[in-house]
Write a protein that holds these residues in place. Sequence first.
Motif, PDB file in Angstrom:
ATOM      1  N   GLY A   1       0.779  -1.229   0.000  1.00 58.21           N
ATOM      2  CA  GLY A   1       0.000   0.000   0.000  1.00 58.21           C
ATOM      3  C   GLY A   1       0.812   1.281   0.000  1.00 58.21           C
ATOM      4  N   SER A   2       2.140   1.190  -0.033  1.00 58.02           N
ATOM      5  CA  SER A   2       2.954   2.395  -0.132  1.00 58.02           C
ATOM      6  C   SER A   2       2.735   3.049  -1.493  1.00 58.02           C
ATOM      7  N   ALA A   3       3.023   4.344  -1.610  1.00 53.20           N
ATOM      8  CA  ALA A   3       2.827   5.049  -2.887  1.00 53.20           C
ATOM      9  C   ALA A   3       4.103   5.041  -3.726  1.00 53.20           C
ATOM     10  N   GLY A   4       5.231   4.621  -3.141  1.00 54.07           N
ATOM     11  CA  GLY A   4       6.510   4.663  -3.857  1.00 54.07           C
ATOM     12  C   GLY A   4       6.571   3.623  -4.968  1.00 54.07           C
TER      13      GLY A   4
ATOM     14  N   VAL B   1       8.473   1.166  -1.055  1.00 54.12           N
ATOM     15  CA  VAL B   1       7.915   0.968  -2.400  1.00 54.12           C
ATOM     16  C   VAL B   1       6.798  -0.067  -2.336  1.00 54.12           C
ATOM     17  N   THR B   2       5.874   0.045  -3.287  1.00 51.61           N
ATOM     18  CA  THR B   2       4.712  -0.830  -3.298  1.00 51.61           C
ATOM     19  C   THR B   2       4.928  -2.048  -4.195  1.00 51.61           C
ATOM     20  N   LEU B   3       4.287  -3.123  -3.842  1.00 52.41           N
ATOM     21  CA  LEU B   3       4.147  -4.276  -4.742  1.00 52.41           C
ATOM     22  C   LEU B   3       2.653  -4.544  -4.942  1.00 52.41           C
ATOM     23  N   GLY B   4       1.890  -3.465  -4.946  1.00 50.55           N
ATOM     24  CA  GLY B   4       0.446  -3.591  -5.152  1.00 50.55           C
ATOM     25  C   GLY B   4      -0.302  -3.654  -3.836  1.00 50.55           C
ATOM     26  N   PRO B   5      -1.633  -3.699  -3.903  1.00 49.70           N
ATOM     27  CA  PRO B   5      -2.473  -3.602  -2.711  1.00 49.70           C
ATOM     28  C   PRO B   5      -2.676  -4.929  -1.974  1.00 49.70           C
ATOM     29  N   ARG B   6      -2.175  -6.036  -2.535  1.00 45.22           N
ATOM     30  CA  ARG B   6      -2.423  -7.336  -1.915  1.00 45.22           C
ATOM     31  C   ARG B   6      -1.330  -7.693  -0.907  1.00 45.22           C
ATOM     32  N   ILE B   7      -1.629  -8.656  -0.043  1.00 47.51           N
ATOM     33  CA  ILE B   7      -0.665  -9.135   0.948  1.00 47.51           C
ATOM     34  C   ILE B   7       0.164 -10.240   0.307  1.00 47.51           C
TER      35      ILE B   7
END
Lengths: 216, 216
Positions: free
Chosen positions: B150-153, B191-197
């Motif tokens: 959920g990060s925006a990076g 940094v993000t890897l998308g909204p999933r866990i």
Amino acid sequence: MTLGPREARHLHVLRLRVGDVLRVFDGQGAEAGAEIMELEAGHAVLILGAAVSGAAETPFPLTLAVALLKGDKLSDVVRAATELGVARVQLLVTARADAREIGAQKLMRLQRVAEEASKQSRRAVVPEVLTPIALADFCWDGQLFVAQPGSAGRIMNLLDWSAPVNVLTGPEGGLTDAEVAGLIERGAYEVTLGPRILRAETAPVALLGAIAAAGE
Amino acid sequence: MTLGPREARHLHVLRLRVGDVLRVFDGQGAEAGAEIMELEAGHAVLILGAAVSGAAETPFPLTLAVALLKGDKLSDVVRAATELGVARVQLLVTARADAREIGAQKLMRLQRVAEEASKQSRRAVVPEVLTPIALADFCWDGQLFVAQPGSAGRIMNLLDWSAPVNVLTGPEGGLTDAEVAGLIERGAYEVTLGPRILRAETAPVALLGAIAAAGE
């Protein structure tokens, strides 16, 4: 809503009790809040709140088309692909992928893996694992990205979420040059995962990782 | 150059014969063409051509700092990370990572996995797997990227290959908020890897995949 033994067991594993609240999903993109009213060994009863459309989903469906792999490698691929947001896994028979690597039972097991992984990654959609077809019969909407070592294409420059996104990776030994050429002719994009040789089970995870990192 | 039993066996597995040519590397970035002069069960003799500096390497070292994981999951992570170009794997003890998960023998096995994976992906460098240290003691040169749901990076917007690149992923259950805050304070990027866990063993592969796809 009444749950059967398998789902009730999952609630026990999560150490939930009567009165606890949780989120449930229908595997097709809808989810809802729920409260546990009864919880026995073999069943559970929930009261559902209003359905809302699922979070954590890509704007258009993301499909992984993956060649049949030896042994149990597809389980790992399906599990990671589910976490990384795919909506469908299309299994492919290619020149170097052995069609004997799959049967009805293995296909069912892969579907079960997708279900479990959906729960773990809190997705509202369970990806469908589709019976293998020949590469030549694979049709797609939107964009198709094919992982090719040393290609100049960059997924993050090409990715366009205004339509469905598809990625395709080969078997052990890779796709043949003719197979890649045929896909390119049909409009696919070659994209790189760097100059190194990846195993067939690493490439889909790496490529889906790049898509997840690029976001929408 | 004379090879011992383990390397000779590798030549047999590859079905090479006397007179065949291959590439050899020294594990430190140099590689050379070679011709097999003798090949027995227990040893082999090669004649080497001129050394050239290795292909398939990132411009600056790429380090994966990864929390200790349960069971044999680190083997899978080290294998995929090697294919994806890391030069070092730094094992970390974090609040939710159990230091008992590693011993001298497991560390040696991980180093062996890195060696085998280097060969398979035709890299000239064997990544070093470093003895676990506490997260607070982990220092880095250049950039550090921390995977945070959920990060925006976005890694591809931040990645800068004019200096070493480091990525860090947490254990099962993730890093604590305090641990993440501490890293950000020391200059790390979320940094993000998308909204999933993602599972702890999927996150490093996905993040390194994004770096490999972004290229240099």
